[in-house]
Design an enzyme around this catalytic site. Structure first.
Site, PDB file in Angstrom:
ATOM      1  N   GLY A 145       0.795  -1.226   0.000  1.00  0.00           N
ATOM      2  CA  GLY A 145       0.000   0.000   0.000  1.00  0.00           C
ATOM      3  C   GLY A 145       0.825   1.272   0.000  1.00  0.00           C
ATOM      4  O   GLY A 145       0.261   2.372   0.082  1.00  0.00           O
ATOM      5  N   GLU A 184       4.177  -6.201   1.305  1.00  0.00           N
ATOM      6  CA  GLU A 184       3.668  -6.584  -0.020  1.00  0.00           C
ATOM      7  C   GLU A 184       3.515  -5.370  -0.936  1.00  0.00           C
ATOM      8  O   GLU A 184       2.419  -5.076  -1.402  1.00  0.00           O
ATOM      9  CB  GLU A 184       2.301  -7.258   0.133  1.00  0.00           C
ATOM     10  CG  GLU A 184       2.270  -8.460   1.035  1.00  0.00           C
ATOM     11  CD  GLU A 184       0.858  -9.028   1.230  1.00  0.00           C
ATOM     12  OE1 GLU A 184      -0.125  -8.382   0.781  1.00  0.00           O
ATOM     13  OE2 GLU A 184       0.740 -10.101   1.820  1.00  0.00           O
ATOM     14  N   PRO A 185       4.577  -4.643  -1.216  1.00  0.00           N
ATOM     15  CA  PRO A 185       4.424  -3.448  -2.053  1.00  0.00           C
ATOM     16  C   PRO A 185       4.280  -3.801  -3.529  1.00  0.00           C
ATOM     17  O   PRO A 185       4.933  -4.722  -4.025  1.00  0.00           O
ATOM     18  CB  PRO A 185       5.737  -2.696  -1.819  1.00  0.00           C
ATOM     19  CG  PRO A 185       6.727  -3.792  -1.557  1.00  0.00           C
ATOM     20  CD  PRO A 185       5.979  -4.865  -0.825  1.00  0.00           C
ATOM     21  N   ARG A 226       2.742  -0.941  -6.174  1.00  0.00           N
ATOM     22  CA  ARG A 226       2.843   0.366  -6.814  1.00  0.00           C
ATOM     23  C   ARG A 226       4.183   1.066  -6.573  1.00  0.00           C
ATOM     24  O   ARG A 226       4.787   1.610  -7.495  1.00  0.00           O
ATOM     25  CB  ARG A 226       1.729   1.249  -6.265  1.00  0.00           C
ATOM     26  CG  ARG A 226       1.657   2.630  -6.870  1.00  0.00           C
ATOM     27  CD  ARG A 226       0.719   3.561  -6.065  1.00  0.00           C
ATOM     28  NE  ARG A 226      -0.447   2.911  -5.580  1.00  0.00           N
ATOM     29  CZ  ARG A 226      -1.643   2.921  -6.175  1.00  0.00           C
ATOM     30  NH1 ARG A 226      -1.804   3.572  -7.293  1.00  0.00           N
ATOM     31  NH2 ARG A 226      -2.659   2.279  -5.641  1.00  0.00           N
ATOM     32  N   TYR A 285     -10.808   5.931 -10.759  1.00  0.00           N
ATOM     33  CA  TYR A 285     -10.565   6.534  -9.437  1.00  0.00           C
ATOM     34  C   TYR A 285     -10.475   8.055  -9.491  1.00  0.00           C
ATOM     35  O   TYR A 285     -10.110   8.674  -8.490  1.00  0.00           O
ATOM     36  CB  TYR A 285      -9.239   6.041  -8.848  1.00  0.00           C
ATOM     37  CG  TYR A 285      -8.979   4.562  -8.947  1.00  0.00           C
ATOM     38  CD1 TYR A 285      -9.769   3.646  -8.254  1.00  0.00           C
ATOM     39  CD2 TYR A 285      -7.928   4.084  -9.724  1.00  0.00           C
ATOM     40  CE1 TYR A 285      -9.518   2.284  -8.353  1.00  0.00           C
ATOM     41  CE2 TYR A 285      -7.675   2.726  -9.812  1.00  0.00           C
ATOM     42  CZ  TYR A 285      -8.478   1.833  -9.131  1.00  0.00           C
ATOM     43  OH  TYR A 285      -8.232   0.502  -9.219  1.00  0.00           O
ATOM     44  N   CYS A 292     -15.397   5.582 -26.468  1.00  0.00           N
ATOM     45  CA  CYS A 292     -16.729   6.221 -26.530  1.00  0.00           C
ATOM     46  C   CYS A 292     -17.358   6.366 -25.160  1.00  0.00           C
ATOM     47  O   CYS A 292     -18.434   5.816 -24.885  1.00  0.00           O
ATOM     48  CB  CYS A 292     -17.645   5.405 -27.427  1.00  0.00           C
ATOM     49  SG  CYS A 292     -16.924   5.121 -29.032  1.00  0.00           S
ATOM     50  N   TYR A 324      -0.387  -0.686 -12.232  1.00  0.00           N
ATOM     51  CA  TYR A 324      -1.836  -0.710 -12.482  1.00  0.00           C
ATOM     52  C   TYR A 324      -2.187   0.038 -13.775  1.00  0.00           C
ATOM     53  O   TYR A 324      -3.220   0.688 -13.854  1.00  0.00           O
ATOM     54  CB  TYR A 324      -2.602  -0.144 -11.279  1.00  0.00           C
ATOM     55  CG  TYR A 324      -2.267  -0.873  -9.990  1.00  0.00           C
ATOM     56  CD1 TYR A 324      -2.610  -2.212  -9.820  1.00  0.00           C
ATOM     57  CD2 TYR A 324      -1.585  -0.224  -8.955  1.00  0.00           C
ATOM     58  CE1 TYR A 324      -2.288  -2.886  -8.648  1.00  0.00           C
ATOM     59  CE2 TYR A 324      -1.264  -0.901  -7.778  1.00  0.00           C
ATOM     60  CZ  TYR A 324      -1.609  -2.227  -7.642  1.00  0.00           C
ATOM     61  OH  TYR A 324      -1.291  -2.893  -6.484  1.00  0.00           O
TER      62      TYR A 324
HETATM   63  N1  LLP Z   1      -1.285  -6.909  -0.964  1.00  0.00           N
HETATM   64  C1  LLP Z   1      -2.593  -7.100  -1.199  1.00  0.00           C
HETATM   65  C2  LLP Z   1      -3.306  -8.141  -0.467  1.00  0.00           C
HETATM   66  C3  LLP Z   1      -3.256  -6.287  -2.134  1.00  0.00           C
HETATM   67  O1  LLP Z   1      -4.562  -6.472  -2.354  1.00  0.00           O
HETATM   68  C4  LLP Z   1      -2.539  -5.284  -2.821  1.00  0.00           C
HETATM   69  C5  LLP Z   1      -3.199  -4.418  -3.797  1.00  0.00           C
HETATM   70  C6  LLP Z   1      -1.172  -5.142  -2.553  1.00  0.00           C
HETATM   71  C7  LLP Z   1      -0.584  -5.967  -1.612  1.00  0.00           C
HETATM   72  C8  LLP Z   1      -0.315  -4.116  -3.230  1.00  0.00           C
HETATM   73  O2  LLP Z   1      -0.725  -2.812  -2.970  1.00  0.00           O
HETATM   74  P1  LLP Z   1       0.189  -1.593  -3.436  1.00  0.00           P
HETATM   75  O3  LLP Z   1       1.493  -1.662  -2.688  1.00  0.00           O
HETATM   76  O4  LLP Z   1       0.402  -1.720  -4.904  1.00  0.00           O
HETATM   77  O5  LLP Z   1      -0.599  -0.403  -3.102  1.00  0.00           O
HETATM   78  N2  LLP Z   1      -5.767  -0.641  -9.053  1.00  0.00           N
HETATM   79  C9  LLP Z   1      -5.558   0.255  -7.930  1.00  0.00           C
HETATM   80  C10 LLP Z   1      -4.799  -0.415  -6.806  1.00  0.00           C
HETATM   81  C11 LLP Z   1      -5.449  -1.690  -6.349  1.00  0.00           C
HETATM   82  C12 LLP Z   1      -4.633  -2.398  -5.310  1.00  0.00           C
HETATM   83  C13 LLP Z   1      -5.142  -3.769  -5.092  1.00  0.00           C
HETATM   84  N3  LLP Z   1      -4.430  -4.501  -4.094  1.00  0.00           N
HETATM   85  C14 LLP Z   1      -4.905   1.524  -8.424  1.00  0.00           C
HETATM   86  O6  LLP Z   1      -4.633   1.648  -9.623  1.00  0.00           O
HETATM   87  O7  LLP Z   1      -4.694   2.462  -7.654  1.00  0.00           O
END
Ligand code: LLP
Length: 415
Positions: A240, A277-278, A280, A320, A345, A372
């Site tokens: 996150g 769990e990064p 993004r 978003y 469209c 993403y």
């Molecule tokens: N761990 C779990 C269980 C998750 O569901 C996610 C993301 C992550 C780790 C990684 O999160 P990050 O570090 O990337 O924030 N499509 C959206 C983001 C959806 C994230 C879904 N889960 C966007 O474009 O902002």
């Protein structure tokens, strides 16, 4: 973004336009700096100091083989949420012992694949899932390593679509049901509980909520171990970590890691494997979507800059309300306001208002599209998936154009 003296945008030290020319890539195309992604992973890892850790890269952010491989070379394991993502992680050589499997709706096929591979942990999302995973493990004659995903009841300050740790979210096991979940796992003959996990949401721009969730998780570990003795080896505090899309993000990825490691140490768990769990944060800033300018049209309200990339290529603005800075590949700013829109469209195929030159550039890039972007792209409106161009360390350039429109046409005509 890095630019040379004449203002040309650089990816991996090479002007973006030159990268496309060398690859023979059309627009729209994603262009990624793969070495910078690996460097990002190493910088995050440094945040742990000497604390035992696993950086489980969330493959959903960018699942390109060379990206996942480079992150693995930089020391990452993987967080996966489908059999497809699992196959990519294993396919680039990540050890099953460094892979976690998440999901609210795991299919039996996915559970079987995860058990057979012998992953670090299958993260159980609901009490109701315990019996099913136990039964699949029994059928396979294996013991499954599992963790329980806690929903810590924390409302993260992020977009509602990507907040996952609050009472109204479908994810994880509510605190009130945890005792029952532990009891179900303890009664399951084919499951080994190896850890606890949580993930409160994505694009977190400060660490406080994340660290509160970590503290909550450690408190539950303490309660559990007071009852059952010590056996939780993986303490997974989720991903996150936010990035700066232009509105600022003071917390850096390493701040989340260092903060969680410090809390774990203070809680007396400095010797356990701390998992993050990064997705993004490792890949987002190191990719752009390059688009060609199709035309400029005028209306009473706007000067529209119509580009050849649409919401099917980059969904985040439509889904978003996200803003990805639009800039010329050959320069940063400009004097004229344009409303930048794509071909699909729908009125939501709209990347917002940005200042560019007059006359406009022939090509623009949308920044911070390494996460993403491609993974959420679609063939909507009968469009090809965008091309992807990878600038690898040493300057090697690779292109993927797997999602051409001809396969889509064949598929639709067969349906
Ligand atoms: N761990 C779990 C269980 C998750 O569901 C996610 C993301 C992550 C780790 C990684 O999160 P990050 O570090 O990337 O924030 N499509 C959206 C983001 C959806 C994230 C879904 N889960 C966007 O474009 O902002």
């Amino acid at each position: 973004m890095e630019r040379d003296d004449s203002g040309r945008a650089l990816i991996g030290g090479v002007p973006v336009d030159e990268v496309l020319a060398r690859a023979g890539a059309p627009t729209p195309a994603y262009v990624y700096d793969v070495a910078a992604m690996a460097a990002e992973a190493r910088a995050l890892t440094a945040g742990f100091g000497d604390a035992p850790h696993l950086v489980a890269y969330a493959v959903k952010a960018n699942s390109a083989g060379c990206v996942v491989h480079a992150l693995a070379q930089a020391g990452c394991g993987a967080e996966v949420g489908s059999r497809g993502e699992l196959a990519v992680a294993l396919g680039v050589g990540i050890s099953p012992a460094s892979i976690c499997f998440n999901g609210v709706a795991k299919s039996n096929e996915e559970i079987d694949a995860a058990i057979t591979a012998g992953l670090a942990a299958i993260q159980i999302d609901a009490i109701e899932e315990v019996a099913r995973i136990d039964a699949r493990a029994a059928a396979l004659g294996r013991k499954a390593r599992i963790s329980l995903r806690l929903n810590p009841s924390i409302q993260a300050d992020t977009h509602a679509h990507i907040a996952t740790g609050h009472d109204d979210a479908k994810f994880g096991i509510a605190v009130a049901r945890l005792a029952d979940a532990f009891a179900a796992v303890d009664a399951a003959a084919n499951l080994t509980l190896v850890g606890l996990s949580s993930h409160i949401g994505s694009q977190l721009t400060r660490t406080d909520e994340y660290l509160a969730a970590a503290d909550h998780l450690f408190a539950i570990v303490r309660e559990r171990e007071a009852r059952r003795g010590r056996h939780l080896e993986l303490l997974d505090v989720g991903g996150g970590f936010g990035i700066d899309y232009g509105d600022g993000c003071t917390a850096r990825p390493a701040d989340f890691a260092a903060g969680a490691a410090e809390r774990a140490r203070r809680a007396g768990y400095g010797d356990r494997t701390l998992v993050v769990e990064p997705g993004r944060a490792l890949v987002g800033p190191h990719g752009v979507l390059v688009a060609g300018v199709v035309t400029v049209k005028r209306s009473a309200a706007w000067r529209w800059l119509v580009i050849d990339a649409g919401m099917n290529d980059l969904l985040r603005p439509a889904l978003y309300g996200a803003r990805h800075r639009v800039q010329a590949t050959g320069g940063v700013g400009g004097e004229i306001a344009y409303r930048v829109v794509g071909p699909v469209c729908e009125s939501s195929c709209d990347f917002g208002e940005w200042r560019l030159s007059d006359p406009p550039p022939t090509r623009v890039l949308l920044r911070d599209a390494g996460a993403y972007g491609y993974t959420m792209a679609s063939h909507y409106n009968g469009r090809a998936l965008p091309a992807e161009v990878f600038v690898l360390s040493g300057g090697e350039i690779r292109m993927s154009r797997a999602g051409g429109v001809d396969a889509w046409i064949d598929d639709r005509l067969r349906a």
